[in-house]
Design a protein around this motif. Structure first.
Motif, mmCIF file in Angstrom:
data_model
loop_
_atom_site.group_PDB
_atom_site.id
_atom_site.type_symbol
_atom_site.label_atom_id
_atom_site.label_comp_id
_atom_site.label_asym_id
_atom_site.label_seq_id
_atom_site.Cartn_x
_atom_site.Cartn_y
_atom_site.Cartn_z
ATOM 1 N N GLU A 3 29.247 31.079 32.586
ATOM 2 C CA GLU A 3 30.150 32.205 32.326
ATOM 3 C C GLU A 3 29.468 33.191 31.393
ATOM 4 O O GLU A 3 28.920 32.809 30.364
ATOM 5 N N PHE A 4 29.544 34.461 31.772
ATOM 6 C CA PHE A 4 29.050 35.526 30.911
ATOM 7 C C PHE A 4 30.225 36.411 30.543
ATOM 8 O O PHE A 4 30.844 37.019 31.411
ATOM 9 N N ASP A 5 30.541 36.455 29.241
ATOM 10 C CA ASP A 5 31.661 37.275 28.788
ATOM 11 C C ASP A 5 31.147 38.606 28.270
ATOM 12 O O ASP A 5 30.057 38.699 27.710
ATOM 13 N N GLY A 6 31.995 39.598 28.450
ATOM 14 C CA GLY A 6 31.627 40.919 27.963
ATOM 15 C C GLY A 6 32.840 41.798 27.842
ATOM 16 O O GLY A 6 33.971 41.351 28.020
ATOM 17 N N GLY A 7 32.609 43.045 27.523
ATOM 18 C CA GLY A 7 33.727 43.967 27.417
ATOM 19 C C GLY A 7 33.303 45.276 26.806
ATOM 20 O O GLY A 7 32.130 45.487 26.478
ATOM 21 N N CYS A 8 34.299 46.135 26.657
ATOM 22 C CA CYS A 8 34.022 47.440 26.065
ATOM 23 C C CYS A 8 33.907 47.287 24.545
ATOM 24 O O CYS A 8 34.024 46.191 23.997
ATOM 25 N N HIS A 9 33.708 48.387 23.837
ATOM 26 C CA HIS A 9 33.477 48.306 22.396
ATOM 27 C C HIS A 9 34.756 48.053 21.612
ATOM 28 O O HIS A 9 34.769 47.291 20.641
ATOM 29 N N CYS A 10 35.863 48.661 22.039
ATOM 30 C CA CYS A 10 37.096 48.568 21.249
ATOM 31 C C CYS A 10 37.899 47.309 21.570
ATOM 32 O O CYS A 10 38.858 46.992 20.870
ATOM 33 N N PHE A 17 31.971 37.153 33.966
ATOM 34 C CA PHE A 17 31.137 37.050 35.161
ATOM 35 C C PHE A 17 30.681 35.607 35.272
ATOM 36 O O PHE A 17 30.066 35.083 34.346
ATOM 37 N N GLU A 18 31.030 34.958 36.371
ATOM 38 C CA GLU A 18 30.584 33.577 36.589
ATOM 39 C C GLU A 18 29.564 33.562 37.714
ATOM 40 O O GLU A 18 29.799 34.140 38.781
ATOM 41 N N THR A 19 28.461 32.892 37.453
ATOM 42 C CA THR A 19 27.385 32.843 38.446
ATOM 43 C C THR A 19 26.572 31.580 38.257
ATOM 44 O O THR A 19 26.446 31.079 37.135
ATOM 45 N N ALA A 20 26.015 31.088 39.344
ATOM 46 C CA ALA A 20 25.120 29.931 39.274
ATOM 47 C C ALA A 20 23.674 30.370 39.078
ATOM 48 O O ALA A 20 22.791 29.546 38.853
ATOM 49 N N LYS A 21 23.439 31.668 39.183
ATOM 50 C CA LYS A 21 22.077 32.190 39.036
ATOM 51 C C LYS A 21 21.702 32.328 37.570
ATOM 52 O O LYS A 21 22.520 32.715 36.741
ATOM 53 N N ALA A 22 20.445 32.073 37.258
ATOM 54 C CA ALA A 22 19.951 32.287 35.897
ATOM 55 C C ALA A 22 19.729 33.787 35.689
ATOM 56 O O ALA A 22 19.349 34.496 36.623
ATOM 57 N N THR A 50 31.821 35.141 40.621
ATOM 58 C CA THR A 50 33.130 35.786 40.492
ATOM 59 C C THR A 50 33.106 36.711 39.280
ATOM 60 O O THR A 50 32.363 36.487 38.317
ATOM 61 N N LEU A 51 33.954 37.717 39.349
ATOM 62 C CA LEU A 51 34.105 38.671 38.254
ATOM 63 C C LEU A 51 35.596 38.826 37.981
ATOM 64 O O LEU A 51 36.374 39.073 38.908
ATOM 65 N N HIS A 52 35.982 38.644 36.708
ATOM 66 C CA HIS A 52 37.384 38.802 36.340
ATOM 67 C C HIS A 52 37.462 39.877 35.255
ATOM 68 O O HIS A 52 36.779 39.773 34.233
ATOM 69 N N ILE A 53 38.283 40.883 35.490
ATOM 70 C CA ILE A 53 38.388 42.014 34.569
ATOM 71 C C ILE A 53 39.800 42.070 34.002
ATOM 72 O O ILE A 53 40.778 42.024 34.757
ATOM 73 N N VAL A 54 39.896 42.139 32.677
ATOM 74 C CA VAL A 54 41.188 42.133 31.991
ATOM 75 C C VAL A 54 41.320 43.413 31.169
ATOM 76 O O VAL A 54 40.424 43.743 30.385
ATOM 77 N N ALA A 55 42.439 44.095 31.331
ATOM 78 C CA ALA A 55 42.697 45.272 30.496
ATOM 79 C C ALA A 55 43.973 45.046 29.707
ATOM 80 O O ALA A 55 45.038 44.797 30.278
ATOM 81 N N ARG A 56 43.857 45.102 28.392
ATOM 82 C CA ARG A 56 45.029 44.925 27.544
ATOM 83 C C ARG A 56 45.996 46.096 27.771
ATOM 84 O O ARG A 56 47.175 45.916 27.900
ATOM 85 N N GLY A 95 32.865 43.655 42.675
ATOM 86 C CA GLY A 95 32.456 44.418 41.504
ATOM 87 C C GLY A 95 30.990 44.278 41.161
ATOM 88 O O GLY A 95 30.285 43.360 41.607
ATOM 89 N N LEU A 96 30.569 45.206 40.342
ATOM 90 C CA LEU A 96 29.210 45.304 39.844
ATOM 91 C C LEU A 96 29.325 45.275 38.325
ATOM 92 O O LEU A 96 30.223 45.905 37.758
ATOM 93 N N ILE A 97 28.438 44.553 37.647
ATOM 94 C CA ILE A 97 28.537 44.405 36.192
ATOM 95 C C ILE A 97 27.424 45.202 35.512
ATOM 96 O O ILE A 97 26.245 45.037 35.846
ATOM 97 N N ASN A 98 27.788 46.016 34.544
ATOM 98 C CA ASN A 98 26.796 46.737 33.759
ATOM 99 C C ASN A 98 26.360 45.812 32.621
ATOM 100 O O ASN A 98 27.117 45.591 31.664
ATOM 101 N N THR A 99 25.154 45.254 32.714
ATOM 102 C CA THR A 99 24.766 44.157 31.816
ATOM 103 C C THR A 99 24.814 44.486 30.319
ATOM 104 O O THR A 99 25.017 43.561 29.528
ATOM 105 N N PRO A 100 24.649 45.733 29.887
ATOM 106 C CA PRO A 100 24.744 45.980 28.438
ATOM 107 C C PRO A 100 26.110 45.632 27.834
ATOM 108 O O PRO A 100 26.206 45.478 26.609
ATOM 109 N N VAL A 101 27.152 45.480 28.654
ATOM 110 C CA VAL A 101 28.460 45.116 28.086
ATOM 111 C C VAL A 101 28.593 43.606 27.892
ATOM 112 O O VAL A 101 29.583 43.144 27.309
ATOM 113 N N LEU A 102 27.626 42.823 28.378
ATOM 114 C CA LEU A 102 27.710 41.369 28.236
ATOM 115 C C LEU A 102 27.203 40.931 26.862
ATOM 116 O O LEU A 102 26.238 41.494 26.338
#
Ligand SMILES: [Zn+2]
Length: 145
Positions: A3-10, A17-22, A50-56, A95-102
């Motif tokens: 699992e790779f967690d990420g999000g915006c700044h605020c 992002f869940e993946t079996a790939k390194a 899989t990609l799961h996106i949560v917005a408060r 979805g596509l993940i912008n890696t700098p948010v991880l």
């Protein structure tokens, strides 16, 4: 799976992002479109992940569209961070993940491959996203409706 967690700044928008790939096995993409050049995006996707996106507060998530308008480019309205893009149709969402948010962004530090899809037809673009992007889900489920 990892699992790779990420999000915006605020903290309004988070993603997992869940993946079996390194991380080192991903081809990180520097898309050449006029939006991505401005953000200097470094994106990854895994059709087997899989990609799961949560917005408060979904009202503070901007879904920017341009060009063929087939895709939502997700930008937090509060802090301005570009999180990634989501394509949806009757079959689902990808979805596509912008890696700098991880949080683990440093693990995706390989040189990015430049891509340029400007000449692609709309049908080809839809098909490419469905076959190469990451199956996506949302909280709230109606986030992008
Ligand atoms: Zn934010």
């Amino acid at each position: 799976m990892r699992e790779f967690d990420g999000g915006c700044h605020c903290g309004n928008v988070t993603l997992r992002f869940e993946t079996a790939k390194a991380p080192a096995d991903f081809s990180v993409r520097a898309c050449g479109c006029s939006f991505c050049r401005r953000h200097q995006t470094r994106t990854v996707a895994d059709p087997a992940g899989t990609l799961h996106i949560v917005a408060r507060d979904p009202r503070r998530l901007s879904r920017y569209r341009f060009g063929l308008k087939t895709t939502d480019f997700l930008v937090c309205r509060a802090c301005g961070v570009y999180l990634g893009a989501v394509y949806r149709d009757a079959d689902g969402a990808w979805g596509l993940i912008n890696t700098p948010v991880l949080a683990a962004r440093a693990e995706f530090d390989q040189p990015a491959t430049s891509t340029d899809h400007d000449a692609e037809t709309e049908a080809a673009r839809r098909a490419r996203r469905k076959s190469t992007w990451t199956p996506a889900s949302f909280d709230p489920p109606s986030l992008l409706d």
